[in-house]
Design an enzyme around this catalytic site. Structure first.
Site, PDB file in Angstrom:
ATOM      1  N   GLY A 208       0.835  -1.210   0.000  1.00 46.55           N
ATOM      2  CA  GLY A 208       0.000   0.000   0.000  1.00 46.55           C
ATOM      3  C   GLY A 208       0.856   1.241   0.000  1.00 46.55           C
ATOM      4  N   ASN A 209       0.271   2.366   0.386  1.00 52.63           N
ATOM      5  CA  ASN A 209       1.048   3.608   0.484  1.00 52.63           C
ATOM      6  C   ASN A 209       0.443   4.498   1.554  1.00 52.63           C
ATOM      7  OD1 ASN A 209      -0.978   5.436  -0.832  1.00 52.63           O
ATOM      8  ND2 ASN A 209      -0.666   3.956  -2.488  1.00 52.63           N
ATOM      9  N   PHE A 210       0.991   5.703   1.712  1.00 54.03           N
ATOM     10  CA  PHE A 210       0.641   6.550   2.858  1.00 54.03           C
ATOM     11  C   PHE A 210      -0.550   7.478   2.621  1.00 54.03           C
ATOM     12  CE2 PHE A 210       5.285   5.788   3.276  1.00 54.03           C
ATOM     13  CZ  PHE A 210       5.248   5.060   4.458  1.00 54.03           C
ATOM     14  N   ALA A 276      -3.930   7.432  -4.772  1.00 54.22           N
ATOM     15  CA  ALA A 276      -2.567   6.926  -4.943  1.00 54.22           C
ATOM     16  C   ALA A 276      -2.713   5.427  -5.224  1.00 54.22           C
ATOM     17  CB  ALA A 276      -1.752   7.183  -3.689  1.00 54.22           C
TER      18      ALA A 276
END
Ligand code: PMT
Length: 398
Positions: A208-210, A276
Site C-alpha cells: 500500500g502507500n501513505f 494513490a
C-alpha cells in the site's frame, strides 16, 4: 447573503436556548425574515414574548392557536423556508427527527421542509457521546442535514466536554457561507478517486502507500458545495466526506477501483484521479498467512495494475474532462508533463514530496496545475480544502 432569506428557527428545550435569542437577533440584523418554531419544552427556557418581539412574528408552538382555533400549517412553513436551523437541538428532538416522530410542531415542520436543514446539537457530554445520539446524528447527516457540531467547554452540569452549542456568531457565519457559495458545477456529475489501494500479499499483509484520502475527500466536498453530484471511489481510509450528498463507493485494490471507475465514467462529466493507486500487485496472493518459520524468505512476483487514469483518458469523449495528479520526488515538471500526455489528461495537478507539508497525510498541499493547452500555474502552500477550490476553479475555467 442572508438578506431577504426566510429562516425557520427551531428552538428546543435545552439551556442553550438562551443563545437562540442572540442567534435570532443576529439573523434579523443580517436582513433575514425569521419564523420561530419552538417545542413545548423550549418554552420552559425562553419565553415566546422575547422571541416574537425580536422576530416581529408570532412564535409557533402548537398545531392550533388555542383561543382562535387557527391551524398553524407546518407544510406552509416548511415550504416558505429557504433554510431551517434547529438550535439548540436536544438529544430528544434529534432522535425524533431521525425517526420521524412527528409529535410536535417543530418536528412536523422539519419533516415538511424542502429547504436545507442545519442542526446545532447541545447537550451534556455523555449524552452527546452516547452511541444512540451519534447514530441519530449520523442518520440526520445521511438525510442531507448539515450538522453544526457542538464545541468543547463547560456545560450546564458544570462538567467540561463536548456538548456546548456552537456560538450564534459562528452559526450565522455558516449560514452566510452556505448562501454565498457559488454553484458553478450545478448539474455536473463528478467522479473522484481518493485514498490508497491495498494489494493483498496474503490475508494479513498488503502492498500500500501513505495516502489518507484527505486531498481526494476535500475535492469531493468542495465539488458538492459548488453544486456537483459527486461520487468518490475510495480506497481504504478512515475519513468520511463532510458533505452528506457525496456518495462513497469503497474499494480495496486497484483492480476494484478500476472496475468501479470504468462503470461510472460514461455517465460522468469530470473525473478527478486523486487516488494513490498501487502500480503493482502480487501476481498470486496467498490464500493463507505466509509463515515466518519457513526457512526461505518468500519471493513475491508482481504484476502491473491497470492504469485507471489512462483508461479513462483514452475512453473520454468530447465534453468529458479527465484530471490526474502527479506525486513526484524528483524531475517533477518533466514527469508531470509526461503523465499528462501519456494518459491523455486535460489537466494534471503536480505535488512533490520535496515540498514541506505537502503530499501524503498533511492538512496542507502545494500544487502546480498544468493543462493540456500548455498553461502552468504554481500555487503557494494552502489547506487541502483551499487547494481543492483552486483545482475546481481551474476545471471550471476549462
Ligand atoms: O490522500 P492524502 O494523504 O491527502 O495525499 C494526497 C496525495 C499525495 C495522494 C495526492 O495529492 C496525490 O498526489 N495523488 C496521486 C498519487 C499518485 O499515485 O500519483 P502518480 O504520479 O503515481 O499517478 C499519476 C496519476 O495516475 C494519478 O492521478 C493516479 O491517480 C493515476 N493512476 C496511477 C496509477 C494507476 N495504476 N492508476 C492510476 O489511475
Amino acid at each position: 447573503m442572508l438578506k431577504g432569506k426566510h429562516i425557520v428557527l427551531g428552538i428546543t428545550g435545552g439551556i442553550a436556548a438562551y443563545k437562540s435569542v442572540t442567534l435570532l437577533r443576529l439573523l434579523v440584523k443580517k436582513g433575514a425574515e425569521v419564523q420561530v418554531v419552538i417545542t413545548p419544552a423550549g418554552k420552559e427556557f425562553i419565553t415566546p414574548v422575547t422571541l416574537s418581539a425580536l422576530s416581529g412574528k408570532p412564535v409557533i408552538c402548537d398545531f392550533f392557536t388555542a383561543n382562535t382555533g387557527q391551524w398553524n400549517s407546518h407544510v406552509d412553513i416548511g415550504l416558505w423556508a429557504d433554510a431551517m436551523v434547529i438550535a439548540p437541538a436536544t438529544a430528544c428532538t434529534i432522535a425524533k427527527m431521525a425517526n420521524g416522530v412527528a409529535d410536535n410542531m417543530l418536528v412536523t415542520t422539519y419533516l415538511s421542509a424542502k429547504a436545507p436543514v442545519f442542526v446545532a446539537p447541545a447537550m451534556d457530554l455523555d449524552m452527546m457521546a452516547h452511541p444512540s445520539t451519534r447514530r441519530n446524528i449520523d442518520t440526520l447527516r445521511s438525510y442531507g442535514n448539515h450538522i453544526i457540531e457542538p464545541v468543547e467547554g463547560e456545560l450546564a452540569s458544570h462538567l467540561v466536554g463536548k456538548g456546548r452549542m456552537e456560538e450564534p456568531e459562528r452559526i450565522v457565519e455558516i449560514l452566510d457561507n452556505f448562501f454565498s457559495t457559488p454553484q458553478p458545477l450545478k448539474g455536473k456529475k463528478i467522479l473522484v478517486t481518493a485514498g490508497p489501494t491495498y494489494e493483498r500479499i496474503d490475508p494479513v499483509r498488503f502492498i500500500g502507500n501513505f495516502s489518507t484520502g484527505k486531498m481526494g475527500y476535500a475535492i469531493a466536498d468542495e465539488a458538492a458545495r459548488m453544486g456537483a453530484e459527486v461520487t468518490v471511489v475510495s480506497g481504504p481510509v478512515s475519513i468520511k466526506p463532510d458533505e452528506a450528498s457525496v456518495k462513497v463507493i469503497r474499494v480495496e485494490s486497484a483492480r476494484q477501483m478500476c472496475d468501479q471507475c470504468t462503470a461510472l465514467f460514461p455517465d460522468s462529466d469530470i473525473a478527478i484521479m486523486c487516488a494513490a493507486v498501487a502500480d503493482y500487485a502480487p501476481a498470486e496472493p496467498h490464500t493463507s498467512k505466509i509463515k515466518r518459520e519457513k526457512s526461505e524468505v518468500p519471493v513475491i512476483t508482481l504484476v502491473k495494475n491497470p492504469d485507471i487514469a489512462a483508461t479513462l483518458g483514452q475512453a473520454k469523449h468530447s465534453g468529458q474532462i479527465v484530471v490526474g495528479f502527479a506525486l513526484e520526488t524528483d524531475n517533477e515538471r518533466e514527469n508531470a508533463l509526461d503523465k499528462l500526455a501519456r494518459k491523455n489528461l486535460d489537466m494534471i495537478v503536480l505535488n512533490s514530496l520535496r515540498d514541506h507539508n505537502a503530499g501524503f497525510g498533511t492538512d496542507t498541499n502545494k500544487i502546480t496545475i498544468i493543462t493540456a493547452d500548455g498553461s502552468d500555474t504554481d500555487f503557494p502552500l494552502k489547506s487541502k480544502p483551499e487547494v481543492a477550490k483552486d483545482i475546481l476553479n481551474a476545471i471550471t475555467a476549462l
